[in-house]
Design an enzyme around this catalytic site. Structure first.
Site, short mmCIF file in Angstrom:
data_model
loop_
_atom_site.label_atom_id
_atom_site.label_comp_id
_atom_site.label_asym_id
_atom_site.label_seq_id
_atom_site.Cartn_x
_atom_site.Cartn_y
_atom_site.Cartn_z
N PRO A 90 -4.31 -4.43 -0.80
CG PRO A 90 -6.23 -3.15 -1.12
CD PRO A 90 -5.67 -4.52 -1.33
CD GLU A 117 -15.82 -4.49 -2.05
OE1 GLU A 117 -14.88 -4.03 -1.39
OE2 GLU A 117 -16.41 -3.85 -2.94
NE ARG A 155 15.36 -5.79 -12.02
CZ ARG A 155 15.92 -5.46 -13.19
NH1 ARG A 155 15.39 -5.89 -14.30
NH2 ARG A 155 17.01 -4.73 -13.22
CG ASP A 170 18.53 -2.37 -11.08
OD1 ASP A 170 18.86 -1.75 -12.10
OD2 ASP A 170 17.98 -3.48 -11.09
#
Ligand code: SAH
Length: 257
Positions: A90, A117, A155, A170
């Site tokens: 993150p 963690e 993709r 897209d």
């Protein structure tokens, strides 16, 4: 494209790599993948991969040696071309379409999927080239983020998505959101398909789609317009649309009026 994954839950990837477009790309060899159990790079009897944090506090930390050993060993499997080593985190750079394309150009990827963690910080110092996040929220492991990344980069491989054209159109590809799509039946609870799509006039259909793309972007993600590649008449069309819909144009666009 060749992607190897390091995780304590290899089984999570089995259905992913054998289903739908990814499954087909793996089967026909346009996507080569391998998934490795981090525990196979442990050296203790219990095959442990986590331990208590130095300094105390809650949460277990993943020990560095299995990651470092795994990374070094797996890097050998790319036929002399070292992989780009990505830690799902993150704290990483948020993934977006431009970064997906950059990653796809690297051809060889090694993805690390921690749990708990996250890994001991020294894993980053020793064997990570880049941290990548899939958004500002926290999941319990790097496996789903890795699958998101893999599906997005796949993709970009020619042939993985049936009609290449559909990737070109897209959302985000040209800086705009995709136009609305319709299929049979022609009427759904009194809602008709827009007439122009039934006209068979390709120039009109293209113009309508471009207009709808601009409109969708203006309504849903006006922030994208500042960087979109727009012709002068499209800028004019946007400001007419903005006025009609009662929304603000992003600043970059206004002074082109
Ligand atoms: N304590 C860490 C979060 C650990 S979550 C922190 O606050 O930074 C456990 C693992 O899930 C992470 O190591 C990462 O691999 C994965 N993960 C969680 N959220 C993610 C996200 N938004 N993007 C990418 N990986 C994520």
């Amino acid at each position: 494209m060749h992607i190897e994954v390091l995780t304590i839950f290899p089984e999570l990837f089995e259905p992913f790599f054998s289903t739908s477009l990814i499954g087909r790309a793996v089967a026909d060899g346009s996507l080569r993948v391998g998934v490795h159990d981090l525990r196979s790079f442990t050296e203790d009897r219990h095959r442990s991969v986590d331990d208590e944090p130095y300094g105390g506090g809650g949460g277990m930390v993943m020990t560095a040696p299995p990651w470092i050993r795994g990374a070094r060993e797996l890097a050998q499997g790319f036929e002399g071309r070292p992989p780009w080593r990505v830690l799902m985190s993150p704290q990483g750079r948020p993934l977006n379409e431009q970064r997906v394309r950059e990653l796809a150009r690297r051809e060889n990827l090694l993805l690390f999927c921690p749990r708990y963690e996250g890994p001991d910080e020294r894993v980053l110092d020793a064997v990570v080239d880049e941290e990548i996040s899939i958004g500002d929220f926290v999941l319990s492991g790097g496996e789903l983020p890795a699958m998101v990344l893999i599906e997005a980069v796949s993709r970009q491989i020619p042939g993985v998505v049936g009609l290449e054209d559909s990737v070109e159109r897209d959302s985000f590809r040209n800086g705009l959101l995709d136009f609305p799509h319709y299929t049979r039946p022609r009427v759904v609870e009194d809602m008709e398909v827009p007439e122009v799509l039934l006209s068979g006039n390709h120039a009109h259909i293209e113009a309508w789609r471009r207009k709808k793309s601009l409109e969708a972007t203006l309504l849903k993600r006006p922030d994208l317009l500042a960087d979109a590649d727009l012709a002068d008449d499209e800028r004019r069309a946007l400001s007419v649309m903005a006025e009609r819909l009662g929304v603000h144009l992003p600043t970059g666009l206004q002074h082109h009026e």
